[in-house]
Design a protein around this motif. Structure first.
Motif, PDB file in Angstrom:
ATOM      1  N   THR A  98       0.830  -1.207   0.000  1.00 21.79           N
ATOM      2  CA  THR A  98       0.000   0.000   0.000  1.00 21.79           C
ATOM      3  C   THR A  98       0.865   1.256   0.000  1.00 21.79           C
ATOM      4  OG1 THR A  98      -1.741  -1.180   1.201  1.00 21.79           O
ATOM      5  CG2 THR A  98      -1.834   1.219   1.209  1.00 21.79           C
ATOM      6  N   LEU A  99       1.868   1.281   0.848  1.00 21.04           N
ATOM      7  CA  LEU A  99       2.763   2.437   0.897  1.00 21.04           C
ATOM      8  C   LEU A  99       3.548   2.581  -0.405  1.00 21.04           C
ATOM      9  CD1 LEU A  99       4.155   2.093   4.543  1.00 21.04           C
ATOM     10  CD2 LEU A  99       2.370   3.641   3.731  1.00 21.04           C
ATOM     11  N   LEU A 100       3.884   1.439  -0.995  1.00 17.26           N
ATOM     12  CA  LEU A 100       4.664   1.467  -2.235  1.00 17.26           C
ATOM     13  C   LEU A 100       3.856   2.064  -3.384  1.00 17.26           C
ATOM     14  CD1 LEU A 100       7.401   0.493  -3.470  1.00 17.26           C
ATOM     15  CD2 LEU A 100       6.210  -1.602  -4.104  1.00 17.26           C
ATOM     16  N   THR A 101       2.628   1.585  -3.567  1.00 16.92           N
ATOM     17  CA  THR A 101       1.797   2.063  -4.670  1.00 16.92           C
ATOM     18  C   THR A 101       1.285   3.486  -4.459  1.00 16.92           C
ATOM     19  OG1 THR A 101      -0.110   0.965  -3.624  1.00 16.92           O
ATOM     20  CG2 THR A 101       1.075  -0.241  -5.350  1.00 16.92           C
ATOM     21  N   SER A 102       1.267   3.946  -3.222  1.00 19.50           N
ATOM     22  CA  SER A 102       0.819   5.316  -2.951  1.00 19.50           C
ATOM     23  C   SER A 102       1.967   6.311  -2.987  1.00 19.50           C
ATOM     24  CB  SER A 102       0.131   5.385  -1.580  1.00 19.50           C
ATOM     25  OG  SER A 102       1.023   5.003  -0.539  1.00 19.50           O
ATOM     26  N   GLY A 103       3.179   5.849  -3.291  1.00 18.42           N
ATOM     27  CA  GLY A 103       4.317   6.754  -3.428  1.00 18.42           C
ATOM     28  C   GLY A 103       4.988   7.117  -2.120  1.00 18.42           C
ATOM     29  N   LYS A 104       4.693   6.380  -1.035  1.00 19.19           N
ATOM     30  CA  LYS A 104       5.318   6.686   0.254  1.00 19.19           C
ATOM     31  C   LYS A 104       6.768   6.218   0.302  1.00 19.19           C
ATOM     32  CE  LYS A 104       1.548   8.425   1.906  1.00 19.19           C
ATOM     33  NZ  LYS A 104       1.430   9.877   2.175  1.00 19.19           N
ATOM     34  N   HIS A 105       7.098   5.197  -0.490  1.00 16.76           N
ATOM     35  CA  HIS A 105       8.485   4.748  -0.587  1.00 16.76           C
ATOM     36  C   HIS A 105       9.121   5.434  -1.795  1.00 16.76           C
ATOM     37  CE1 HIS A 105       8.162   1.992   2.644  1.00 16.76           C
ATOM     38  NE2 HIS A 105       7.371   1.132   2.025  1.00 16.76           N
ATOM     39  N   PRO A 106      10.043   6.342  -1.608  1.00 17.41           N
ATOM     40  CA  PRO A 106      10.601   7.096  -2.738  1.00 17.41           C
ATOM     41  C   PRO A 106      11.384   6.186  -3.678  1.00 17.41           C
ATOM     42  CG  PRO A 106      11.853   7.542  -0.737  1.00 17.41           C
ATOM     43  CD  PRO A 106      10.648   6.739  -0.317  1.00 17.41           C
ATOM     44  N   PHE A 107      11.282   6.486  -4.960  1.00 13.97           N
ATOM     45  CA  PHE A 107      11.994   5.742  -5.995  1.00 13.97           C
ATOM     46  C   PHE A 107      13.196   6.565  -6.436  1.00 13.97           C
ATOM     47  CE2 PHE A 107      12.226   4.653 -10.669  1.00 13.97           C
ATOM     48  CZ  PHE A 107      12.944   3.491 -10.464  1.00 13.97           C
ATOM     49  N   ASP A 131      16.846   1.208  -8.319  1.00 19.16           N
ATOM     50  CA  ASP A 131      16.920   1.664  -6.936  1.00 19.16           C
ATOM     51  C   ASP A 131      17.509   0.528  -6.104  1.00 19.16           C
ATOM     52  OD1 ASP A 131      16.418   2.369  -4.228  1.00 19.16           O
ATOM     53  OD2 ASP A 131      14.769   3.659  -4.850  1.00 19.16           O
ATOM     54  N   PRO A 132      18.682   0.698  -5.496  1.00 18.42           N
ATOM     55  CA  PRO A 132      19.288  -0.397  -4.728  1.00 18.42           C
ATOM     56  C   PRO A 132      18.403  -0.910  -3.598  1.00 18.42           C
ATOM     57  CG  PRO A 132      20.868   1.387  -5.100  1.00 18.42           C
ATOM     58  CD  PRO A 132      19.540   1.901  -5.533  1.00 18.42           C
ATOM     59  N   LYS A 133      17.687  -0.001  -2.926  1.00 22.83           N
ATOM     60  CA  LYS A 133      16.808  -0.436  -1.833  1.00 22.83           C
ATOM     61  C   LYS A 133      15.652  -1.271  -2.362  1.00 22.83           C
ATOM     62  CE  LYS A 133      17.811   3.523   1.167  1.00 22.83           C
ATOM     63  NZ  LYS A 133      17.231   4.678   1.901  1.00 22.83           N
ATOM     64  N   TRP A 134      15.124  -0.876  -3.515  1.00 24.66           N
ATOM     65  CA  TRP A 134      14.032  -1.657  -4.089  1.00 24.66           C
ATOM     66  C   TRP A 134      14.516  -3.022  -4.569  1.00 24.66           C
ATOM     67  CZ3 TRP A 134       9.783   1.313  -7.209  1.00 24.66           C
ATOM     68  CH2 TRP A 134       9.236   2.312  -6.397  1.00 24.66           C
ATOM     69  N   LYS A 146       8.608  -0.745 -12.295  1.00 27.03           N
ATOM     70  CA  LYS A 146       9.006   0.652 -12.147  1.00 27.03           C
ATOM     71  C   LYS A 146      10.466   0.834 -12.570  1.00 27.03           C
ATOM     72  CE  LYS A 146       7.559   4.691 -10.471  1.00 27.03           C
ATOM     73  NZ  LYS A 146       6.293   5.368 -10.865  1.00 27.03           N
ATOM     74  N   MET A 147      11.294  -0.171 -12.337  1.00 25.89           N
ATOM     75  CA  MET A 147      12.709  -0.107 -12.707  1.00 25.89           C
ATOM     76  C   MET A 147      12.971  -0.651 -14.110  1.00 25.89           C
ATOM     77  SD  MET A 147      14.561  -1.144  -9.087  1.00 25.89           S
ATOM     78  CE  MET A 147      13.639  -2.671  -8.847  1.00 25.89           C
ATOM     79  N   LYS A 148      11.879  -0.895 -14.889  1.00 23.86           N
ATOM     80  CA  LYS A 148      11.971  -1.411 -16.254  1.00 23.86           C
ATOM     81  C   LYS A 148      12.640  -2.774 -16.296  1.00 23.86           C
ATOM     82  CE  LYS A 148      12.023   3.200 -18.348  1.00 23.86           C
ATOM     83  NZ  LYS A 148      12.708   4.139 -19.264  1.00 23.86           N
ATOM     84  N   LEU A 149      12.280  -3.595 -15.301  1.00 24.12           N
ATOM     85  CA  LEU A 149      12.743  -4.978 -15.227  1.00 24.12           C
ATOM     86  C   LEU A 149      11.524  -5.888 -15.178  1.00 24.12           C
ATOM     87  CD1 LEU A 149      15.541  -4.491 -12.525  1.00 24.12           C
ATOM     88  CD2 LEU A 149      15.856  -4.600 -14.996  1.00 24.12           C
ATOM     89  N   LYS A 150      11.763  -7.181 -15.226  1.00 26.34           N
ATOM     90  CA  LYS A 150      10.665  -8.135 -15.146  1.00 26.34           C
ATOM     91  C   LYS A 150      11.164  -9.418 -14.491  1.00 26.34           C
ATOM     92  CE  LYS A 150      11.427 -10.366 -19.634  1.00 26.34           C
ATOM     93  NZ  LYS A 150      10.802 -10.809 -20.900  1.00 26.34           N
ATOM     94  N   ALA A 151      10.208 -10.195 -13.982  1.00 27.29           N
ATOM     95  CA  ALA A 151      10.511 -11.474 -13.351  1.00 27.29           C
ATOM     96  C   ALA A 151       9.673 -12.556 -14.017  1.00 27.29           C
ATOM     97  CB  ALA A 151      10.233 -11.421 -11.855  1.00 27.29           C
ATOM     98  N   ASP A 152      10.325 -13.579 -14.539  1.00 30.40           N
ATOM     99  CA  ASP A 152       9.641 -14.723 -15.143  1.00 30.40           C
ATOM    100  C   ASP A 152       9.653 -15.881 -14.151  1.00 30.40           C
ATOM    101  OD1 ASP A 152       9.220 -13.354 -17.537  1.00 30.40           O
ATOM    102  OD2 ASP A 152      11.197 -13.925 -18.303  1.00 30.40           O
ATOM    103  N   PHE A 153       8.461 -16.417 -13.851  1.00 25.67           N
ATOM    104  CA  PHE A 153       8.315 -17.499 -12.875  1.00 25.67           C
ATOM    105  C   PHE A 153       8.064 -18.805 -13.617  1.00 25.67           C
ATOM    106  CE2 PHE A 153       7.408 -13.675 -10.566  1.00 25.67           C
ATOM    107  CZ  PHE A 153       7.873 -13.902  -9.282  1.00 25.67           C
ATOM    108  N   ILE A 154       8.904 -19.798 -13.321  1.00 27.96           N
ATOM    109  CA  ILE A 154       8.741 -21.146 -13.862  1.00 27.96           C
ATOM    110  C   ILE A 154       8.583 -22.076 -12.665  1.00 27.96           C
ATOM    111  CG2 ILE A 154       9.751 -22.954 -15.292  1.00 27.96           C
ATOM    112  CD1 ILE A 154      11.468 -20.787 -16.618  1.00 27.96           C
TER     113      ILE A 154
END
Length: 336
Positions: free
Chosen positions: A195-204, A248-251, A315-323
């Motif tokens: 919730t905090l992430l999508t509302s912009g409370k965690h800075p990017f 973002d290293p923290k992300w 947000k970081m223009k990356l993706k995760a593929d799950f197998i």
């Protein structure tokens, strides 16, 4: 909306007047001359032919000029409306209202008025959506915070009951209660974090990040936990080469923390975890030998944390593929 005037009606009326009015005037004029006793033989056949030819030429020229002026004005008005509509699409901004003549409205003005009404409805809808989103985020944050106190009290009572003498069945029940309370607390943490992430409370704050170094630091932090639980932790990190992502290293650390935490929650029985950094393909690979993501354990808890991870990666223009299979889950993180 009530129509007060018609653009095409005026167009047809103007053409009607220029096509039929001159011949009618000529007929009345000729009749008037004949009635007044003027000698009609004064107008010979050749002069009459020139007059008729001049009249028809005037009608054709007038028809072309009026049509050209009408469609030129119509094109300008439609082009102005089209530019206003396409401005928002080209600049990713909300469209602005167009000017409309409210006293006498034709079809183009009615189109512009409908467009302005649509803009107003979209603005009201966006405002309501923003208010509802803010209210939902605030509600989730308050509920997550308020539920921590009863969970803490329950956990304290479970800890106290563990010190009491009871049957083996009672001890197993207390262990299950403790695990359930811990799982609910983790879910609340994931929900609050998302919730905090999508509302912009965690800075990017994206920056050029050494991925091998970041993964090595994350592995060093989690290695004692896996070792304590007797989970084999195979790590394959290049000793000298590396690659960089604008992230973002923290992300990125939170994404890896979420993947490692899911292994502990849902795949600990497999007693195996593997992390590989492929420099050539610029990929991070995290694998386990758990029951797979279709297992009910994943369905109960992994959704929120994985949603947060996918949001941060996007947000970081990356993706995760799950197998995922019944023999384990493999996650490949790379460029989108």
């Amino acid at each position: 909306m009530k129509q007060t005037r018609s653009l095409f009606h005026r167009f047809l009326m103007g053409h009607f007047l220029f096509i039929f009015l001159p011949p009618i005037v000529l007929i009345f004029f000729s009749a008037f001359i004949g009635f007044s006793g003027v000698n009609e033989e004064g107008l010979n056949t050749l002069n009459l032919f020139y007059i008729i030819l001049l009249l028809f030429g005037f009608i054709i020229v007038a028809f072309v000029v009026i049509s050209w002026l009408f469609f030129l004005r119509l094109r300008k008005r439609l082009t102005r409306l089209q530019e206003t509509m396409s401005f928002s699409a080209n600049n990713n901004s909300f469209p602005k209202p167009v000017s409309v003549q409210t006293d006498l409205m034709d079809e183009i003005d009615q189109l512009g008025s409908s467009f302005n009404w649509m803009i107003q409805q979209l603005e009201d809808s966006r405002k309501r959506e923003s208010e509802e989103e803010l209210l939902r985020h605030r509600l989730i944050a308050n509920v997550s915070h308020d539920l921590r106190t009863p969970l803490t009290i329950l956990k304290g009572h479970v800890t106290r009951l563990n010190k009491e003498s009871m049957s083996l069945e009672g001890q197993n029940s207390l262990i299950e209660m403790n695990h359930t309370i811990t799982r609910v607390g983790d879910l609340m943490d994931d929900l609050l974090s998302y919730t905090l992430l999508t509302s912009g409370k965690h800075p990017f704050q994206p920056t050029s990040t050494d991925i091998v170094r970041l993964v090595r630091a994350s592995v060093a932090a989690w290695y004692p936990i896996f070792e304590e639980l007797e989970i084999q932790f195979d790590v394959d990190l290049p000793p000298e080469t590396t690659f960089y992502w604008v992230a973002d290293p923290k992300w990125m650390t939170r994404v890896l923390d979420n993947l490692f935490q899911n292994i502990l929650r849902h795949a600990a029985k497999g007693k195996y975890a593997n992390i590989v950094v492929d420099v050539e393909k610029e990929q991070i690979i995290v694998a386990d030998r758990g029951p797979g993501m279709d297992h009910s354990s994943y369905e109960r808890g992994a959704g929120i944390g994985l949603s947060a991870s996918k949001y941060m990666l996007k947000k970081m223009k990356l993706k995760a593929d799950f197998i995922s299979t019944e023999n384990g889950t493999r996650v490949v993180i790379g460029r989108a």
